[in-house]
Write a protein that holds these residues in place. Structure first.
Motif, mmCIF file in Angstrom:
data_model
loop_
_atom_site.group_PDB
_atom_site.id
_atom_site.type_symbol
_atom_site.label_atom_id
_atom_site.label_comp_id
_atom_site.label_asym_id
_atom_site.label_seq_id
_atom_site.Cartn_x
_atom_site.Cartn_y
_atom_site.Cartn_z
ATOM 1 N N GLU A 31 0.863 -1.181 0.000
ATOM 2 C CA GLU A 31 0.000 0.000 0.000
ATOM 3 C C GLU A 31 0.900 1.232 0.000
ATOM 4 O O GLU A 31 1.802 1.335 0.823
ATOM 5 C CB GLU A 31 -0.901 -0.056 1.247
ATOM 6 N N SER A 40 -11.768 4.321 0.340
ATOM 7 C CA SER A 40 -12.374 3.473 1.375
ATOM 8 C C SER A 40 -12.320 4.085 2.772
ATOM 9 O O SER A 40 -12.936 3.561 3.696
ATOM 10 C CB SER A 40 -11.697 2.104 1.385
ATOM 11 N N ALA A 46 -22.851 3.436 2.950
ATOM 12 C CA ALA A 46 -24.196 2.949 2.606
ATOM 13 C C ALA A 46 -24.070 1.676 1.777
ATOM 14 O O ALA A 46 -23.244 1.602 0.864
ATOM 15 C CB ALA A 46 -24.943 4.024 1.812
ATOM 16 N N PHE A 337 -16.795 1.631 -8.057
ATOM 17 C CA PHE A 337 -17.474 2.919 -8.226
ATOM 18 C C PHE A 337 -18.259 3.312 -6.971
ATOM 19 O O PHE A 337 -17.664 3.640 -5.961
ATOM 20 C CB PHE A 337 -18.365 2.863 -9.473
ATOM 21 N N SER A 340 -18.802 -0.340 -3.905
ATOM 22 C CA SER A 340 -17.741 -1.297 -3.531
ATOM 23 C C SER A 340 -17.983 -1.962 -2.188
ATOM 24 O O SER A 340 -17.702 -3.154 -2.015
ATOM 25 C CB SER A 340 -16.388 -0.583 -3.440
HETATM 26 C C1 FAD Z 1 -17.768 10.715 -1.120
HETATM 27 C C2 FAD Z 1 -17.841 9.249 -1.385
HETATM 28 C C3 FAD Z 1 -18.882 8.502 -0.857
HETATM 29 C C4 FAD Z 1 -18.976 7.142 -1.104
HETATM 30 N N1 FAD Z 1 -19.995 6.435 -0.538
HETATM 31 C C5 FAD Z 1 -20.059 5.093 -0.731
HETATM 32 C C6 FAD Z 1 -21.063 4.338 -0.090
HETATM 33 O O1 FAD Z 1 -21.882 4.874 0.651
HETATM 34 N N2 FAD Z 1 -21.093 2.988 -0.312
HETATM 35 C C7 FAD Z 1 -20.192 2.365 -1.142
HETATM 36 O O2 FAD Z 1 -20.255 1.141 -1.320
HETATM 37 N N3 FAD Z 1 -19.224 3.077 -1.763
HETATM 38 C C8 FAD Z 1 -19.150 4.413 -1.573
HETATM 39 N N4 FAD Z 1 -18.177 5.139 -2.191
HETATM 40 C C9 FAD Z 1 -17.291 4.454 -3.127
HETATM 41 C C10 FAD Z 1 -16.236 3.657 -2.386
HETATM 42 O O3 FAD Z 1 -15.657 4.463 -1.388
HETATM 43 C C11 FAD Z 1 -15.183 3.159 -3.372
HETATM 44 O O4 FAD Z 1 -15.807 2.506 -4.457
HETATM 45 C C12 FAD Z 1 -14.232 2.184 -2.704
HETATM 46 O O5 FAD Z 1 -13.711 2.722 -1.523
HETATM 47 C C13 FAD Z 1 -13.122 1.790 -3.630
HETATM 48 O O6 FAD Z 1 -12.311 0.872 -2.950
HETATM 49 P P1 FAD Z 1 -10.952 0.381 -3.584
HETATM 50 O O7 FAD Z 1 -10.341 -0.557 -2.639
HETATM 51 O O8 FAD Z 1 -11.226 -0.066 -4.984
HETATM 52 O O9 FAD Z 1 -10.093 1.733 -3.741
HETATM 53 P P2 FAD Z 1 -9.405 2.644 -2.613
HETATM 54 O O10 FAD Z 1 -10.134 2.645 -1.351
HETATM 55 O O11 FAD Z 1 -9.128 3.968 -3.255
HETATM 56 O O12 FAD Z 1 -8.060 1.882 -2.331
HETATM 57 C C14 FAD Z 1 -6.985 1.843 -3.229
HETATM 58 C C15 FAD Z 1 -5.714 1.839 -2.403
HETATM 59 O O13 FAD Z 1 -4.614 1.637 -3.267
HETATM 60 C C16 FAD Z 1 -3.566 2.464 -2.850
HETATM 61 N N5 FAD Z 1 -2.713 2.683 -4.029
HETATM 62 C C17 FAD Z 1 -3.002 3.452 -5.109
HETATM 63 N N6 FAD Z 1 -1.998 3.377 -5.992
HETATM 64 C C18 FAD Z 1 -1.069 2.550 -5.477
HETATM 65 C C19 FAD Z 1 0.194 2.103 -5.930
HETATM 66 N N7 FAD Z 1 0.691 2.491 -7.108
HETATM 67 N N8 FAD Z 1 0.906 1.258 -5.143
HETATM 68 C C20 FAD Z 1 0.407 0.849 -3.930
HETATM 69 N N9 FAD Z 1 -0.796 1.265 -3.450
HETATM 70 C C21 FAD Z 1 -1.519 2.092 -4.221
HETATM 71 C C22 FAD Z 1 -4.237 3.714 -2.337
HETATM 72 O O14 FAD Z 1 -3.411 4.439 -1.445
HETATM 73 C C23 FAD Z 1 -5.482 3.154 -1.675
HETATM 74 O O15 FAD Z 1 -5.297 2.907 -0.306
HETATM 75 C C24 FAD Z 1 -18.026 6.503 -1.944
HETATM 76 C C25 FAD Z 1 -16.959 7.241 -2.444
HETATM 77 C C26 FAD Z 1 -16.855 8.593 -2.178
HETATM 78 C C27 FAD Z 1 -15.681 9.362 -2.724
#
Ligand code: FAD
Length: 384
Positions: A31, A40, A46, A337, A340
């Motif tokens: 990470e 996240s 929600a 999106f 998640s």
């Molecule tokens: C305002 C807002 C409200 C939301 N509300 C909801 C909700 O109510 N319910 C819901 O289900 N979803 C919601 N979402 C969407 C949800 O938050 C995301 O879809 C989800 O968190 C994505 O998870 P992820 O693990 O794919 O990405 P992330 O949580 O972005 O995790 C990716 C990780 O990879 C790391 N990373 C990036 N590049 C690299 C690299 N090159 N090398 C090593 N590490 C790296 C980052 O630091 C990060 O920790 C919301 C989003 C927002 C912005």
């Protein structure tokens, strides 16, 4: 198999690491910052079902995932002693126009048919707003409300913490924070970190949120449209002393989510164009005002936190999951999106089962990484 390397410690990567840990796989999660530092680590949590009409494989997958999450989180809480503040609180959607009530009545039938698991039934009721409760305000619900009993919520940061704590209990799983992946080289089974180190892997799972798309696109051998992009969202946390069992209120992109300890999360803007990815602005103020009009009990509540993050949105909108068609040692787990949190555990289970060749749940075809890559190649390169 030699080590499984998971790139990214958001909800996707953390669930993948937990599933790998349970399967006894030697795993390292890298990470770039700290776990939960990306989208996240937000405020809302929600867990919202798709509409129950026009049922298809994608909706069935999400329904099964939402039903299963309750037990998954209970197991996580047992293993760690930590609460993720999960609650199946349901959701209310105010019906402000006559035709919306008609549509909602249709959904009542659809839910009766489709929101059924082997053990439970979930409902979509159309009824009048509870008088005197103002959750939501009666003026906003002239034609009543749709109330579903399937939606739930979780506290995102607590869930991230519980997942991380669960990982610490697996001797064969390591988490390396502060390690940024600069490039992937699946044919050689290695990746390069930004600090110049090369790290070998037996298999790699790419779950780097919005950063996944650039890493995928750089692997493309032939002209390919971008695999996805970022949609900014802003949210706020209020101190409002609302009953934590209250259903989520949802209307027209606005979510009001009552959490434990009197906190209420308000979200979310949806911005395809932005200059400042991680700052909040007057769009969030407008959202808070809309929330106060919809739920008068929030008026004057102290704003505890304002937060912005980037949602990973795949081209074609569906999550990108599973083996890369050109690189058998690379699986992708991204593009959740706006949903998640309700599906990450199920998608992660699929990816881990697939890697170890275990029978698994059926993935909707439109989610498969191979499906996405084929569609992107048909579109060709994006104009610069
Ligand atoms: C305002 C807002 C409200 C939301 N509300 C909801 C909700 O109510 N319910 C819901 O289900 N979803 C919601 N979402 C969407 C949800 O938050 C995301 O879809 C989800 O968190 C994505 O998870 P992820 O693990 O794919 O990405 P992330 O949580 O972005 O995790 C990716 C990780 O990879 C790391 N990373 C990036 N590049 C690299 C690299 N090159 N090398 C090593 N590490 C790296 C980052 O630091 C990060 O920790 C919301 C989003 C927002 C912005």
């Amino acid at each position: 198999m030699s080590e499984l390397l998971i790139v990214g410690g958001g909800i996707m990567g953390l669930w993948a690491a937990v599933m790998a840990g349970r399967a006894g796989i030697q795993t390292c999660l890298v990470e770039r910052s700290s776990t939960g530092a990306g989208a996240s680590g937000g405020l809302l949590g929600a867990l919202m079902p798709h509409m129950p009409d026009r049922w298809n494989a994608k909706k069935q997958f999400q329904f099964d995932a939402l039903v299963a999450l309750e037990d998954e989180i209970a197991e996580l809480q047992r293993a760690t002693g930590l609460s993720a503040d999960y609650r199946r609180c349901g959701r209310i959607m105010p019906l402000g126009k006559a035709h919306l009530r008609e549509i909602a009545l249709g959904h009542e039938q659809d839910a009766a048919q489709h929101w059924v698991s082997s053990e439970r039934r979930f409902h979509w009721h159309v009824r009048d707003v509870d008088s005197g409760r103002d959750w939501p305000a009666a003026e906003a619900a002239s034609f009543g409300i749709a109330h579903d009993t399937l939606a739930a919520r979780v506290a995102p940061r607590r869930l991230v913490q519980a997942l991380k704590t669960a990982l610490a209990k697996f001797p064969h799983v390591r988490v390396e924070e502060g390690a940024e992946v600069a490039s992937l080289d699946p044919p050689r089974g290695r990746l390069l970190l930004a600090d110049g180190r090369a790290v070998s892997f037996g298999h790699c799972i790419l779950s780097a949120g919005v950063e996944s798309f650039g890493l995928i696109d750089r692997l493309a051998h032939s002209a390919q449209a971008p695999s996805g992009g970022a949609v900014k969202g802003q949210a706020a946390l209020l101190n409002a002393d609302i009953d934590p069992a209250s259903p989520i209120i949802f209307t027209d992109g606005l979510y009001i989510v009552a959490h434990e300890d009197g906190h209420v999360a308000i979200g979310s803007t949806s911005e395809n164009r932005f200059d400042e990815p991680y700052s909040t602005d007057d769009q969030l103020d407008a959202l808070i005002r809309r929330a106060e009009a919809l739920a008068p009990a929030l008026r004057g509540a102290q704003v505890l936190e304002r937060w912005a993050g980037l949602r990973p949105k795949a081209t074609g909108r569906e999550p990108i999951v599973g083996r890369h068609p050109d690189h058998g040692s690379l699986s992708v787990l991204t593009g959740g999106f706006k949903v998640s949190f309700g599906m990450a555990h199920a998608l992660a289970r699929f990816v881990i089962d697939d890697i170890i060749g275990r029978p698994t749940i059926e993935l909707p075809e439109s989610f498969a990484c191979a499906h996405h890559i084929a569609a992107l190649r048909q579109q060709g390169p994006h104009p610069a």
